[in-house]
Design a protein around this motif. Structure first.
Motif, mmCIF file in Angstrom:
data_model
loop_
_atom_site.group_PDB
_atom_site.id
_atom_site.type_symbol
_atom_site.label_atom_id
_atom_site.label_comp_id
_atom_site.label_asym_id
_atom_site.label_seq_id
_atom_site.Cartn_x
_atom_site.Cartn_y
_atom_site.Cartn_z
ATOM 1 N N GLU A 159 0.759 -1.321 -0.649
ATOM 2 C CA GLU A 159 0.167 0.107 0.097
ATOM 3 C C GLU A 159 0.513 1.471 -0.138
ATOM 4 O OE1 GLU A 159 -1.110 -0.225 4.757
ATOM 5 O OE2 GLU A 159 -2.546 -0.371 3.614
ATOM 6 N N PHE A 160 2.474 1.314 0.365
ATOM 7 C CA PHE A 160 2.846 2.772 0.750
ATOM 8 C C PHE A 160 3.224 2.775 -0.437
ATOM 9 C CE2 PHE A 160 3.113 0.836 5.035
ATOM 10 C CZ PHE A 160 2.001 2.389 5.492
ATOM 11 N N GLN A 161 4.270 2.087 -1.509
ATOM 12 C CA GLN A 161 4.192 2.052 -2.045
ATOM 13 C C GLN A 161 2.718 2.346 -3.806
ATOM 14 O OE1 GLN A 161 7.211 1.514 -3.903
ATOM 15 N NE2 GLN A 161 6.788 2.975 -5.411
ATOM 16 N N ALA A 162 1.710 1.774 -3.596
ATOM 17 C CA ALA A 162 0.583 2.855 -4.479
ATOM 18 C C ALA A 162 0.367 3.695 -3.780
ATOM 19 C CB ALA A 162 -0.809 1.365 -4.072
ATOM 20 N N TYR A 163 0.661 4.533 -2.472
ATOM 21 C CA TYR A 163 0.441 5.664 -2.394
ATOM 22 C C TYR A 163 1.418 6.792 -2.867
ATOM 23 C CZ TYR A 163 -2.173 3.921 1.957
ATOM 24 O OH TYR A 163 -2.348 2.885 2.535
ATOM 25 N N VAL A 164 2.253 6.323 -2.698
ATOM 26 C CA VAL A 164 4.016 6.753 -3.875
ATOM 27 C C VAL A 164 3.365 7.186 -5.412
ATOM 28 C CG1 VAL A 164 6.254 7.751 -4.793
ATOM 29 C CG2 VAL A 164 5.548 7.009 -1.822
ATOM 30 N N GLY A 165 2.836 6.084 -5.630
ATOM 31 C CA GLY A 165 2.462 6.160 -7.328
ATOM 32 C C GLY A 165 1.403 6.727 -7.390
ATOM 33 N N ALA A 166 0.557 7.269 -6.440
ATOM 34 C CA ALA A 166 -0.746 7.713 -6.918
ATOM 35 C C ALA A 166 -0.474 9.427 -6.481
ATOM 36 C CB ALA A 166 -1.658 7.433 -5.523
ATOM 37 N N PRO B 92 -0.713 23.851 -10.766
ATOM 38 C CA PRO B 92 -1.010 22.461 -10.570
ATOM 39 C C PRO B 92 -0.606 22.449 -9.020
ATOM 40 C CG PRO B 92 0.061 22.364 -12.515
ATOM 41 C CD PRO B 92 0.409 23.956 -11.744
ATOM 42 N N LEU B 93 -1.346 21.677 -8.224
ATOM 43 C CA LEU B 93 -0.905 21.380 -6.879
ATOM 44 C C LEU B 93 0.074 20.052 -7.126
ATOM 45 C CD1 LEU B 93 -5.171 19.816 -5.917
ATOM 46 C CD2 LEU B 93 -3.540 22.286 -5.090
ATOM 47 N N ARG B 94 0.978 20.340 -5.783
ATOM 48 C CA ARG B 94 2.432 19.371 -6.034
ATOM 49 C C ARG B 94 2.822 19.341 -4.421
ATOM 50 N NH1 ARG B 94 6.896 22.119 -5.752
ATOM 51 N NH2 ARG B 94 6.170 24.245 -5.425
ATOM 52 N N PHE B 95 3.437 18.142 -4.066
ATOM 53 C CA PHE B 95 3.232 17.622 -3.462
ATOM 54 C C PHE B 95 4.781 18.394 -2.174
ATOM 55 C CE2 PHE B 95 0.459 14.394 -3.671
ATOM 56 C CZ PHE B 95 0.163 13.813 -2.804
ATOM 57 N N ARG B 96 4.486 18.818 -1.326
ATOM 58 C CA ARG B 96 5.711 19.394 -0.171
ATOM 59 C C ARG B 96 6.857 18.428 0.702
ATOM 60 N NH1 ARG B 96 2.821 22.567 3.537
ATOM 61 N NH2 ARG B 96 1.605 22.185 3.213
ATOM 62 N N ILE B 97 6.682 17.177 0.090
ATOM 63 C CA ILE B 97 7.538 16.245 0.075
ATOM 64 C C ILE B 97 8.187 15.676 -1.065
ATOM 65 C CG2 ILE B 97 6.407 14.843 2.359
ATOM 66 C CD1 ILE B 97 5.509 12.911 1.076
ATOM 67 N N PRO B 98 9.627 14.565 -1.010
ATOM 68 C CA PRO B 98 9.669 14.741 -2.253
ATOM 69 C C PRO B 98 10.008 13.195 -2.852
ATOM 70 C CG PRO B 98 11.669 14.497 -0.994
ATOM 71 C CD PRO B 98 9.935 15.622 0.243
ATOM 72 N N LEU B 99 8.455 13.394 -3.707
ATOM 73 C CA LEU B 99 8.715 11.860 -4.383
ATOM 74 C C LEU B 99 9.719 11.038 -4.596
ATOM 75 C CD1 LEU B 99 4.626 13.051 -5.340
ATOM 76 C CD2 LEU B 99 5.201 12.300 -2.716
ATOM 77 N N HIS B 100 9.758 11.704 -5.559
ATOM 78 C CA HIS B 100 11.096 10.808 -6.323
ATOM 79 C C HIS B 100 11.902 10.476 -5.311
ATOM 80 C CE1 HIS B 100 12.783 14.767 -5.794
ATOM 81 N NE2 HIS B 100 14.492 14.259 -5.889
ATOM 82 N N THR B 101 12.214 10.645 -4.191
ATOM 83 C CA THR B 101 13.214 10.617 -3.016
ATOM 84 C C THR B 101 13.095 9.252 -2.657
ATOM 85 O OG1 THR B 101 14.204 12.563 -3.001
ATOM 86 C CG2 THR B 101 14.697 11.013 -1.246
ATOM 87 N N ILE B 102 11.622 9.633 -1.592
ATOM 88 C CA ILE B 102 10.542 8.884 -0.733
ATOM 89 C C ILE B 102 10.592 7.635 -1.844
ATOM 90 C CG2 ILE B 102 8.401 7.884 -0.379
ATOM 91 C CD1 ILE B 102 8.308 10.965 0.954
ATOM 92 N N GLY B 103 9.961 7.527 -3.910
ATOM 93 C CA GLY B 103 9.858 6.220 -4.204
ATOM 94 C C GLY B 103 10.748 5.714 -4.062
#
Length: 165
Positions: free
Chosen positions: A32-39, A83-94
């Motif tokens: 589920e965590f990988q799915a969250y990052v993917g979404a 566009p909306l964007r996230f404050r966390i670095p999604l590429h790093t977390i992914g």
């Protein structure tokens, strides 16, 4: 927990430790965590401009509205029709998601004897009967306090010493 157990931590830097619904154990994170990052990446790539659009993308990956609301707290406020964007670095977390379930020490390798409070959501699976003894090996002066909640509870609803408000 890892900082508390680190051998270079100056003595007396910490006097107490509070751990919120997680155990010092190793194991792969659920998918589920990988799915969250993917979404979340999909939201940014789709250049969503409303929280409703973001909710719709996330709903395909997470049915629970409270969990979706929690994940969307990481959205930056909208700016000038951008566009909306996230404050966390999604590429790093992914890229690091496989390591997020790791813990740097083995039971018996390190110990911190300060007062430690583990808070466990009674409807959560993140602290369980199997890893409570492991937590006690790392933190021998630990106590466990159950909180009538799941993992994704909104903490502002609670005062630890008095229970639900």
């Amino acid at each position: 927990m890892a900082v508390t157990l680190h051998p270079d931590l100056p003595l007396h830097l910490l006097s107490h430790l509070i751990v919120a619904d997680i155990a010092p154990s190793k194991g792969p994170l659920s998918s589920e965590f990988q799915a969250y990052v993917g979404a979340m990446k999909q939201m940014e790539e789709s250049k969503v401009s409303t929280r409703k659009d973001a909710q719709d993308i996330l709903a395909a990956h997470e049915p629970d509205p409270m969990t979706r609301a929690f994940l969307l707290t990481n959205l930056l406020p909208p700016e000038h029709n951008m566009p909306l964007r996230f404050r966390i670095p999604l590429h790093t977390i992914g890229a690091a998601i496989s390591e997020l379930g790791s813990f740097p020490y083995e039971p018996g390798e390190r110990e911190w004897d300060g007062p430690t409070l583990f808070i466990k959501g009674t409807k959560s699976k993140y602290i369980n009967d199997r890893n409570i003894p492991i937590a006690k090996e790392f933190f021998p002066n630990a106590t466990l306090e159950p909180l009538e909640a799941g993992h994704w509870v909104h903490a502002e609803k609670y005062v630890i010493s008095k229970g639900p408000q």
